[in-house]
Enzyme design. Structure first.
Site, mmCIF file in Angstrom:
data_model
loop_
_atom_site.group_PDB
_atom_site.id
_atom_site.type_symbol
_atom_site.label_atom_id
_atom_site.label_comp_id
_atom_site.label_asym_id
_atom_site.label_seq_id
_atom_site.Cartn_x
_atom_site.Cartn_y
_atom_site.Cartn_z
ATOM 1 C CB SER A 179 -3.429 3.980 0.832
ATOM 2 O OG SER A 179 -4.040 3.277 1.899
ATOM 3 C CE LYS A 180 -7.285 10.583 3.695
ATOM 4 N NZ LYS A 180 -7.620 10.445 5.113
ATOM 5 N NE ARG A 181 -9.407 3.280 2.106
ATOM 6 C CZ ARG A 181 -9.371 2.343 1.148
ATOM 7 N NH1 ARG A 181 -9.392 1.069 1.472
ATOM 8 N NH2 ARG A 181 -9.294 2.689 -0.119
#
Ligand code: GLU
Length: 509
Positions: free
Chosen positions: A266-268
């Site tokens: 994910s972007k996180r």
């Protein structure tokens, strides 16, 4: 039957920035199309207007252009005979197929309100039953299967809001072959009567996707694993619409996983670990938040293509570096893995490093010149060129040129403490003295002659190169690692080399 021309599509929904997982899907479609002399199409699936994000479509187009895998047909890439390629512009085409399903008894109208659907779900949850609209629950809901025919008609004429749902059999095995996973079996008892169409005239993803793949003559559906659960429904739609004989082949690609393998990348993860998950920089139009992209982080498109190709596929040999045409040549779906592919940030950097080595020195020179300008440093182009040739092997990103080469332009004034602690001793100034003296006497300042002088100075003081080489490097550059040392000294030139050694002798205690 004659072989159909291979036609594949990348069909993203414009709901935000394109994730590199999406770029990989596009890449595999591209490789497959090119390998088989087929067409690669970009279709924008924007039936869910509620999730539409302005700028996302252009971002997708720009991203594909940047990595160099341009569709030969589709939104932003020349509209072919199957235009339009954006589902919101194809709205009128879907209704006839929805009507066909209704007429043939494969679909029905449902009038349930949101509250009624919620109540049904609550009721079923309370009795521990899967809360889905299916062959059992639909008998208790408000739809054209439970209402008298004239009541359905009245509601439709009255303009009441409705949806059209697929009418799934209660228990039937749906079986299809996936090019990567083999045979997949799903029983309709685990599926629900998905909404296909809404009274606002908009089809849902499933309906539009099937109709478009059919009418655009798509032969292979290559998409992410997250769409695997939808595939049985799609297979049934092909069957109910009478298109089973030309149903595309399915290939569901493995997930891109976090570096530790625990779930989807994910972007996180990127934010936390310091790597981009988007090809280009993206500014979220809702929050204003800016996320970095591979391009802006200094990755070369060739490296991105190469690293993405290997996230879920391998050629079955030890070769790791592939140009795009080489990938086209080598790519086959049967070498795509069933298992999730872990993203490896260091490997990504390694790929970039490999491609930096192939970059034309001219480009590096221009970049380093810009960086030197920033520090107000003037240098002769020939010198900059030689510096680039020497540090090229060391850098992973063009932006690191200055970090790796600053001591070529500015003589050091601080020296690596660890090396000094380990290697500097009472003999060191004596070696330096001798070395300076020998270098002053060296007329032809070549790396071979510098090395000879260096060895003499060591012999005179009975010091081994193992004990002094790193110290010598630190005296010249201030830091412990770098390009081949005698070549470097040659490039510094006689005056600067001697000056550096004099300074080191004075400053290092
Ligand atoms: N619109 C879907 C997506 O956003 C496409 C899935 C498919 O390729 O069928 O990925």
């Amino acid at each position: 039957m004659t072989e159909r021309k291979v036609r594949v599509r990348f069909a993203p929904s414009p709901t935000g920035a394109l994730h590199i997982g999406g770029v990989r899907t596009a890449l595999y479609n591209y490789l497959f199309a090119k390998k088989h002399g087929g067409d690669f199409i970009l279709r924008i699936e924007d039936t869910d207007q509620g999730r539409f994000v302005p700028g996302a479509e252009q971002y997708i187009i720009e991203s594909l252009k940047w990595v160099g895998i341009e569709p030969n047909e589709g939104v932003g890439f020349g509209e072919g005979i199957y235009a339009p390629y954006k589902q919101s512009e194809r709205k009128a085409m879907y209704k006839q197929y929805v009507d066909q399903l209704l007429n043939d008894g494969y679909a029905y109208y449902a009038f349930d309100t949101a509250e009624e659907l919620d109540a049904m779900r609550e009721r079923l949850k309370a009795s521990n039953v899967d809360s889905k609209y299916d062959a059992i629950t639909r008998t208790t809901m408000i739809n054209s299967l439970t209402l008298p025919e004239d009541e359905t008609k009245r509601r439709l004429e009255n303009g009441d809001a409705y949806v059209v749902r697929i009418k799934l059999p209660r228990k039937e095995e749906v079986k299809f072959h996936d090019e990567i996973r083999g045979w997949v079996h799903v029983n309709t008892s685990t599926m629900d009567d998905k909404v296909l169409y809404k009274s606002d005239g908009m089809p849902t993803y499933h309906m539009a996707n099937i109709v478009d793949d059919y009418s655009m003559q798509i032969t292979h559906v290559i998409r992410g694993e997250e769409w695997l659960p939808s595939a049985p429904l799609h297979v049934l739609l092909y069957r109910y619409l009478g298109w089973e004989s030309i149903m595309p082949k399915f290939a569901h690609l493995p997930l891109l996983l976090k570096p530790d393998g625990n779930g989807k990348l994910s972007k996180r993860d990127g934010d936390k670990l310091g790597f981009p998950v988007f090809p280009l920089e993206w500014k979220d139009p809702n929050t204003g938040e800016v996320s970095s992209g591979y391009k802006q982080s200094g990755y070369l498109p060739e490296a991105v293509i190469n690293l993405l190709a290997f996230l879920g596929w391998n050629p079955g040999t030890h070769q790791e570096l592939f140009t795009l045409p080489e990938l086209v040549e080598a790519f086959t779906l049967d070498r795509v893995s069933k298992h999730g592919a872990k993203f490896d940030q260091n490997k990504a950097k390694w790929y970039n490093q490999q491609y930096i080595r192939k970059v034309d020195n001219k480009i590096l020179v221009e970049e380093l010149q810009k960086q030197l300008e920033f520090y107000n440093i003037k240098a002769v182009e020939k010198y900059i060129e030689k510096v680039c040739a020497l540090v090229k092997e060391k850098i992973s990103f063009v932006k690191e040129l200055w970090d790796y080469s600053n001591y070529f332009f500015v003589e050091p004034s601080v020296y690596d403490e660890t090396v000094i602690k380990k290697r500097w001793n009472e003999k060191s100034p004596l070696v330096l003295n001798d070395l300076i003296e020998l270098l002053i006497g060296t007329t032809n300042f070549t790396h071979a002659n510098i090395e000879t002088a260096y060895n003499h100075a060591l012999d005179r003081n009975e010091v081994t190169s193992k004990d002094f080489l790193q110290m010598f490097r630190v005296c010249l550059t201030g830091v412990a690692g770098g390009p081949p040392i005698f070549e470097m000294a040659e490039l510094f030139g006689k005056e600067s080399t001697i000056n550096r050694l004099e300074n080191a002798k004075k400053r290092i205690k």
